[in-house]
Write a protein that holds these residues in place. Structure first.
Motif, PDB file in Angstrom:
ATOM      1  N   PHE A 370       0.700  -1.105   0.012  1.00 23.01           N
ATOM      2  CA  PHE A 370       0.131   0.087  -0.102  1.00 23.01           C
ATOM      3  C   PHE A 370       0.926   1.156  -0.042  1.00 23.01           C
ATOM      4  N   GLU A 371       1.954   1.083   0.808  1.00 29.11           N
ATOM      5  CA  GLU A 371       2.869   2.508   0.908  1.00 29.11           C
ATOM      6  C   GLU A 371       3.360   2.698  -0.686  1.00 29.11           C
ATOM      7  N   ALA A 372       3.715   1.517  -1.241  1.00 24.25           N
ATOM      8  CA  ALA A 372       4.496   1.758  -2.388  1.00 24.25           C
ATOM      9  C   ALA A 372       3.518   2.433  -3.430  1.00 24.25           C
ATOM     10  N   GLN A 373       2.172   1.980  -3.163  1.00 28.33           N
ATOM     11  CA  GLN A 373       1.373   2.653  -4.476  1.00 28.33           C
ATOM     12  C   GLN A 373       0.928   4.482  -4.000  1.00 28.33           C
ATOM     13  N   VAL A 374       0.947   4.362  -2.885  1.00 30.30           N
ATOM     14  CA  VAL A 374       0.742   5.811  -2.477  1.00 30.30           C
ATOM     15  C   VAL A 374       2.010   6.811  -2.864  1.00 30.30           C
ATOM     16  N   PRO A 387      -2.541  16.708 -11.253  1.00 26.51           N
ATOM     17  CA  PRO A 387      -3.801  16.164 -11.735  1.00 26.51           C
ATOM     18  C   PRO A 387      -3.838  14.619 -11.806  1.00 26.51           C
ATOM     19  N   GLY A 388      -2.352  14.194 -12.441  1.00 30.43           N
ATOM     20  CA  GLY A 388      -2.245  12.882 -12.562  1.00 30.43           C
ATOM     21  C   GLY A 388      -2.170  11.968 -11.046  1.00 30.43           C
ATOM     22  N   ALA A 389      -1.515  12.972 -10.177  1.00 31.68           N
ATOM     23  CA  ALA A 389      -1.414  12.132  -8.945  1.00 31.68           C
ATOM     24  C   ALA A 389      -2.788  12.092  -8.241  1.00 31.68           C
ATOM     25  N   GLN A 390      -3.628  13.147  -8.404  1.00 32.99           N
ATOM     26  CA  GLN A 390      -4.711  13.164  -7.745  1.00 32.99           C
ATOM     27  C   GLN A 390      -5.644  11.837  -8.331  1.00 32.99           C
ATOM     28  N   ARG A 391      -5.518  11.743  -9.616  1.00 38.05           N
ATOM     29  CA  ARG A 391      -6.351  10.523 -10.501  1.00 38.05           C
ATOM     30  C   ARG A 391      -5.944   9.573  -9.770  1.00 38.05           C
ATOM     31  N   ARG A 392      -4.867   9.050  -9.735  1.00 36.95           N
ATOM     32  CA  ARG A 392      -4.215   7.915  -8.857  1.00 36.95           C
ATOM     33  C   ARG A 392      -4.522   7.610  -7.492  1.00 36.95           C
ATOM     34  N   ILE A 399      -9.826   1.132  -4.989  1.00 36.54           N
ATOM     35  CA  ILE A 399      -9.153  -0.307  -4.434  1.00 36.54           C
ATOM     36  C   ILE A 399      -8.938  -0.519  -3.086  1.00 36.54           C
ATOM     37  N   TYR A 400      -8.664   0.563  -2.311  1.00 38.52           N
ATOM     38  CA  TYR A 400      -8.601   0.529  -1.024  1.00 38.52           C
ATOM     39  C   TYR A 400      -9.657   0.904  -0.092  1.00 38.52           C
ATOM     40  N   LEU A 407      -5.617   8.207   2.149  1.00 35.98           N
ATOM     41  CA  LEU A 407      -5.410   8.468   0.877  1.00 35.98           C
ATOM     42  C   LEU A 407      -5.831   9.999   0.634  1.00 35.98           C
ATOM     43  N   TYR A 408      -6.938  10.375   1.359  1.00 31.92           N
ATOM     44  CA  TYR A 408      -7.345  11.678   1.199  1.00 31.92           C
ATOM     45  C   TYR A 408      -6.341  12.368   1.910  1.00 31.92           C
TER      46      TYR A 408
END
Length: 586
Positions: A370-374, A387-392, A399-400, A407-408
């Motif tokens: 999870f940390e890697a995805q963030v 914007p791309g980071a926000q979309r991700r 997913i989580y 994530l917020y």
């Protein structure tokens, strides 16, 4: 893991559930018989059960047992872990079934109820004296509950239940370690066992290992000597002696001792690996690195040695050596997810954000997933694609869903760093509508409010965090710093920051705040002391601004200019640093 995953005893099958359900229904209906004493209970109501209450006559012991087991099962279904633990332990009043005691113990442990877990574990251990799992759990809970008499009973029972004294004493040493509040009790128990089993090298070894872990070097030294006297050729006793010497500052002597150990390359690699771990425990990291290298040279396919070499190299800032070790682990598919994560952190430290993103995306499983995805989303931001980071991050919330709070918070932080405090505030407000009790989100929102100039709202959010978590060092520090920067009540600000510093005495951010408020109070020497400590560990632009200002006021203008110039080299547009320099040295 959910509590539903705890193994069933087989007792609460359909027949038991049916009979116990009838008992519960009878308790609701037959109020005159005294089965239920709660006013207003009616069919279909959420029946609340007191785990300490014994169903009165004419309920039989069997019915009482079934009553509590079913009540525990109902609590599990409602995810009420504490109630489930109480009910299952209450059921043990009516049954000596070791399987029930085992289940009750595990439920209580999962519910973080050590006193209830110990009550259940004692019954489990008493009824299954040959069960290593039972005796080990009872001994562990005796330590957790600081029960010296219990540990004196279950520690020998653990050794007796093991396949051999060697195995038993090793397991015991692990079970009783890591409980600083119980140090004297643990040392006394193992000392008594070693004295009673004076001809046993494993007993002396266990005492020595535990004494070393609890920093009782003299006891460890005597135990190591006795273990070696009883079994001079036992390699583990030799390693214990090496550990004693390392703790006494005789690292070279310990290394020479281990170098003399016999065995093939694989065996000697294990010795050097064990010595490396002892050196790490003694904060001898450079020496430990050498031992990891020797272990990998002796056994190139030893993934534990290579992983230790990689992690330690990374912690020492030796990025190339760490990268080489982690790359080999990844290429050999050994700890691949961990290796990919740390290769991502290495690329991030080098500011190669695209490469870091690629590595983080390869982390699919394990504790870093999870940390890697963030972090991967953050790497998108670092490549100037907010914007791309926000979309991700939005995709990750789908997913989580259970980790939406983090994530917020991550999205709000990115917007804050991008100097978009209004957008950050909108994210925090939206998130708090979904998760109103989140201290993490309130803390983030306070920072957005402060950036927007709404100081009272920022203070209110930080105070709300402290109302629910009074010892939150980060909130204490932030509130104190906010008061010091936007008011004159410096004594009040200092009190908040002192509380934060008590919790985290080496935190550079808190040291900076303490130095700054001392400066505001006019205590220049004290302020400089804190700020120099903060700057030494964290040469941040804001810390540099504060330390330079104190030096300036002490008349050390050239020293202040040097600090500011060094900070300006990488932070020429930092608002606090720029304002300080323009105000004092235009």
């Amino acid at each position: 893991m959910h509590i539903n995953d705890v193994n069933d005893t087989g007792r609460a099958r359909a027949g038991l559930r049916w009979r116990a359900a009838g008992l519960l229904l009878g308790c609701v209906v037959l109020l005159a018989a005294g089965c239920a004493g709660q006013p207003g209970t009616h069919p279909g109501a959420d029946v609340r059960i007191d785990a300490n209450a014994v169903p009165p006559s004419p309920v039989s012991r069997r019915e009482a047992y079934e009553y509590h087991v079913l009540a525990g099962e109902m609590a599990i279904q409602r995810d009420n872990r504490a109630l489930a633990a109480r009910e299952y332990v209450a059921a043990l009043e009516y049954s000596n079934d070791p399987a029930l005691a085992k289940r009750a113990t595990r439920i209580a442990l999962f519910a973080e109820q050590p006193d209830l877990a110990y009550r259940a574990a004692t019954l489990w251990a008493r009824n299954e004296p040959d069960s290593l799992d039972a005796q080990r759990t009872a001994a562990r809970m005796a330590v957790a509950n600081e029960d010296a008499d219990g540990l004196a009973l279950y520690a020998p029972a653990l050794v007796q239940a093991a396949a051999s004294p060697d195995i038993g004493y090793r397991l015991l040493a692990d079970v009783v370690s890591g409980a600083p509040n119980a140090t004297d009790m643990v040392i006394d128990t193992l000392s008594n066992m070693a004295q009673a089993d004076s001809a046993s090298a494993p007993a002396q070894y266990a005492l020595g290992v535990v004494a070393l872990r609890y920093d009782r070097s003299e006891i460890a030294a005597r135990a190591a000597e006795r273990a070696l006297a009883l079994d001079p050729n036992w390699n583990d006793a030799v390693l214990l002696q090496a550990g004693v010497w390392i703790r006494g500052g005789e690292t070279a002597k310990a290394q020479q001792l281990v170098d003399k150990l016999p065995g093939n390359a694989v065996s000697r690699a294990q010795y050097h690996l064990a010595l490396a771990r002892l050196l790490i425990e003694a904060d001898e990291e450079d020496a430990a690195l050498g031992e990891f290298e020797q272990a990998t040279q002796l056994q190139p396919d030893n993934s534990d040695a290579r992983y230790g070499l990689a992690i330690l190299s990374l912690s020492l800032g030796q990025l190339e050596r760490a990268e080489t070790a982690f790359t080999r682990l990844y290429d050999n598919n050994e700890r691949a997810d961990d290796a990919a994560f740390y290769l991502g952190t290495i690329a991030e430290q080098r500011e190669d954000y695209a490469q870091a993103q690629r590595w983080y995306q390869r982390v699919e499983n394990g504790g870093h997933a999870f940390e890697a995805q963030v972090r991967g989303a953050r790497m998108i931001f670092m490549q100037d694609d907010l914007p791309g980071a926000q979309r991700r991050l939005s995709e990750l919330r789908a997913i989580y869903p259970d980790l939406a709070e983090q994530l917020y918070a991550a999205e709000g932080q990115l917007l804050y760093e991008a100097d978009e405090p209004r957008a950050a505030l909108d994210i925090y407000n939206h998130a708090l509508d979904e998760i109103p009790d989140s201290s993490e989100l309130r803390y983030g929102r306070s920072m957005a409010y402060e950036r927007l100039g709404d100081i009272e709202a920022a203070k209110n959010d930080l105070q709300a965090v402290l109302d629910s978590e009074p010892d939150d060092a980060r909130a204490l520090n932030a509130l104190g710093y906010l008061i010091a920067n936007h008011g004159t009540d410096y004594e009040r600000a200092a009190e908040y920051i002192r509380r934060a510093l008590e919790a985290e005495p080496d935190n550079p951010a808190i040291l900076d705040s303490m130095g700054w408020v001392e400066y505001r109070l006019g205590n220049l020497d004290t302020a400089r002391h804190y700020l120099e400590r903060a700057y030494r560990d964290f040469p941040d632009a804001e810390v540099a601004a504060h330390l330079g200002e104190v030096l300036w006021q002490q008349g050390q203008h050239e020293a202040a200019r040097r600090i500011w110039q060094n900070a300006m080299a990488d932070n020429s547009d930092h608002p606090v640093l720029t304002e300080t320099v323009e105000r004092l040295d235009p």
